[in-house]
Design an enzyme around this catalytic site. Structure first.
Site: not given
Ligand code: PMP
Length: 692
Positions: A281, A409, A510, A539
């Site tokens: 970013y 997100y 998610d 993560k």
């Molecule tokens: N979903 C959520 C809720 C996230 O917080 C993130 C990463 N911040 C992602 C998807 C995307 O994961 P990545 O950065 O490993 O592609």
């Protein structure tokens, strides 16, 4: 800590075992360093077999040996070039010798003592001699290698040229490599009886062969350190010291010219970064403020200039056990030795199968199949695709849109972007390109207030009006992360699940940010007691060591996708990477064995106590804490660059964005470090750094 400190350079001297000659080597190198003009010193952090009062006289005192090597050099002697920081009478391993005197050695304590010594010592090159071999214990958990790893100074490895010496040397080199330490030189010294117990061995030929083999092995491992041979001298008088020092002159010259790992090196790295690298970013032509870092350990990130930052970010939710956890590192090294990677098409392996079984056992009941992906965004793409293929399998061809709350997100790939918040996300940037999804109001029901049923009104309306075209509803359960760090009521999820079911839409959770205990439940779905049709995690899955994510689905979803001979159409190259799967398995072990729940509860308490005062500060809109997440929401976007500078200066690592100053420290963070993080936030807000 880099090896350049107090304006000087530090090197560790390690032996491959006891009695290999590392003290003689250290003393001779001390002399050689003075010969090449360095103001050198030698320090022994732990000296056993010697009482403090006898450190200058005892025949077992290494400090006495150091001093004897430079006894005829007045300038060296005047600089007090030798020290022993902890002396214990028992001639045994440090942990035993210390215990005998009712004392306990720790890695942190020894490092602090070394730093304190160097702050007062007049040395521009400091040699630190270990005790015995690298794995000599200091206490139940730590050993001498931990001290060397924490200092991160290049290591001079001394081994006996003897029958079996190669074995010890090569194993010690393995240990140094695994600790990420640089080898500055390898030194071989014949032992008193190189072929003891093995009559008939051609000793000179064996010694020469050891040297030749070691050279080959060093080259094969890519170790560029010089191999130095030193003779074993029967009597160590000044002429003997001079003889040894002469042999070490090239090494001494090498060491004084060693490239310093310091603030200047960090600055050069930033300049190189600015010309070739792009950050998340960020602009490539007006690049962002960067802090160069060199190492991590525990809950600390070490900067190039040697500052230790208390981590408050867990590297974007991932490093829940902090950094370099020994169990995770052991799993990584062990798997690297067996099979670092192999394609997953047509092949399978135990790390992936075992991880899938364990994940399913820890997820809400009903999820029965795991698809491994290589990042969170890809896991979300997989989830969306699963939902679409599932609806196709059901014969519902018109269901090709997704419904999602605002403020969400889900990642940066195209499918994931299409379900991110339409205002804060990248929709305006990619108007007409992103798939047109359906958005409903952000759940307005706060986690910490009674549930207002009207907060589901918009969801109900959207599902009524668009139910027939919706493949699935996707959302982050309980905590909306990067879209606003918003905590909402679990009842919302319970009722939404019922509504989705009625509308024929699948429910996707998610849990990429919320999974593995961060919210106080292992998966946030547990707050609501809801099993989604599809669940994504990532993560913290590998404890932040490697990139890995997983998408789980119910048996019904899997069957519908695969009805009529269909297959699921996805297959990343690095799917189910064995290294990542092995580390993830170890991370699950550590979560369970080290009591993640108690640790997250302690974090929650510390964050509550530490952030409460922020609520009354000017420009603060809200303060909220859930599990291991603490959030201070401001009224206006914060000055992220000013805060970055302020926090690094204060010795903490936090990375606010937009109107959010937030903390999600590793679960292992001690209470005093949680308070240090919160104090830095309080002081920044009080001083108005965020409004500069
Ligand atoms: N979903 C959520 C809720 C996230 O917080 C993130 C990463 N911040 C992602 C998807 C995307 O994961 P990545 O950065 O490993 O592609």
């Amino acid at each position: 800590m880099p090896h350049a400190e107090h304006g000087g350079l530090g090197f560790c001297v390690a032996g491959t075992g006891t009695d290999v000659g590392k003290t003689v080597f250290t003393a001779a190198l001390l002399r050689a360093l003075w010969h090449v003009g360095a103001h050198a010193g030698a320090v022994k952090p732990v000296q056993t077999g010697v009482r403090t009062a006898e450190v200058l006289t005892s025949p077992l005192s290494d400090m006495r040996v150091y001093l004897s090597a430079v006894a005829d050099m007045p300038e060296a002697m005047a600089s007090h070039p030798a020290a022993a920081l902890h002396c214990f009478a028992l001639p045994a391993s440090p942990h035993l010798a210390a215990a005998r005197e009712h004392r306990q050695l720790t890695c942190a304590g020894l490092c602090a003592a070394v730093r304190q010594h160097w702050a007062t010592a007049q040395a521009d090159v400091l040699l630190l001699e270990g005790a015995g071999g690298l794995r000599v214990p200091l206490n139940a958990r730590e050993d001498m290698l931990d001290v060397m790893a924490a200092l991160a100074w290049p290591v001079l490895l001394v081994g006996g040229n003897t029958l079996g010496g190669l074995n010890h040397m090569l194993l010690s080199l393995d240990a140094l490599r695994d600790a990420g330490l640089c080898v500055a030189a390898v030194v071989l010294i014949p032992t008193a009886e190189p072929a003891a117990g093995c009559p008939g061995v051609d000793v000179p030929a064996m010694l020469a062969d050891n040297v030749a083999v070691l050279r080959q092995r060093l080259a094969a491992r890519g170790v560029e350190a010089p191999l130095v041979e030193l003779p074993r001298l029967p009597c160590l008088d000044i002429s003997a010291w001079e003889h040894l020092a002469e042999k070490l002159l090239p090494l001494a010259q090498n060491l004084v010219a060693w490239p310093a790992d310091n603030a200047e090196a960090g600055e050069r790295l930033i300049q190189r970064d600015y010309t070739s690298v792009w950050h998340p970013y960020a602009s490539a032509i007006a690049p962002p403020l960067l802090t160069p870092v060199t190492r991590t350990h525990g809950n600390r990130i070490v900067t190039a200039e040697g500052r230790e930052l208390v981590d408050g970010m867990s590297s974007w939710w991932a490093a829940v056990h902090g950094y370099n956890h020994p169990r995770l590192m052991a799993a990584l090294h062990g798997q690297a030795g067996r099979m670092p990677h192999v394609m997953f098409g047509g092949l399978t392996h135990a790390p992936a199968v075992a991880l899938a079984e364990r994940l399913l056992a820890s997820m809400p009941v009903g999820l029965e199949r795991i698809f491994f992906a290589d990042s969170g965004s890809v896991a979300v793409e997989v989830a969306l695709k699963m939902a679409l293929q599932c609806q196709m399998g059901r014969g519902e061809k018109g269901r090709n849109r997704f419904l999602t709350p605002r403020g969400g997100y889900h990642g940066d790939t195209f499918g994931a972007m299409s379900v991110c918040d339409p205002v804060n996300g990248m929709h305006s940037l990619f108007t007409g390109i992103l798939a047109q999804q359906l958005f409903m109001e952000r759940p307005s029901c706060r986690f910490d207030r009674p549930f207002p049923p009207e907060s589901l009104e918009d969801a109900r309306r959207m599902l009524t009006e668009h139910g027939h075209e919706i493949a699935a509803v996707i959302l982050e359960p309980v905590v909306q992360g990067a879209g606003g760090m918003w905590f909402y009521h679990p009842e919302y999820l319970r009722e939404l699940a019922v509504m989705c079911h009625k509308a024929g839409a699948l429910l996707i959770f998610d849990e990429i940010a919320t999974g593995f205990g961060r919210t106080g439940r292992f998966f946030a779905a547990e707050w609501a007691g809801v099993t989604p049709d599809i669940l994504c995690c990532g993560k913290a899955l590998t404890g932040g060591v490697l990139t890995l994510a997983a998408t789980a689905c119910t048996d019904a979803v899997a069957r519908q996708i695969c009805a009529h001979g269909q297959v699921f159409m996805h297959g990343p190259t690095f799917m189910a990477n064995p290294l990542a799967c092995a580390v993830a398995g170890a991370s699950l072990d550590v979560l369970l064995e080290e009591g993640w729940k108690e640790r997250v509860a302690a974090l929650e308490q510390g964050l509550h106590a530490g952030l409460a005062a922020c609520a009354d500060m000017p420009g603060v809109a809200d303060v909220r804490v859930l599990g291991g997440i603490g959030v201070v929401e401001t009224c206006a976007p914060v000055n992220t660059t000013a805060l970055h500078r302020f926090f690094v200066e204060r010795g903490v690592w936090l990375r606010p964005f937009n109107r959010l100053v937030y903390l999600m420290p590793p679960y292992i963070t001690p209470a005093e470090d949680v308070e240090q993080l919160c104090a830095a936030v309080r002081d920044a807000l009080r001083a108005g750094v965020h409004m500069q």
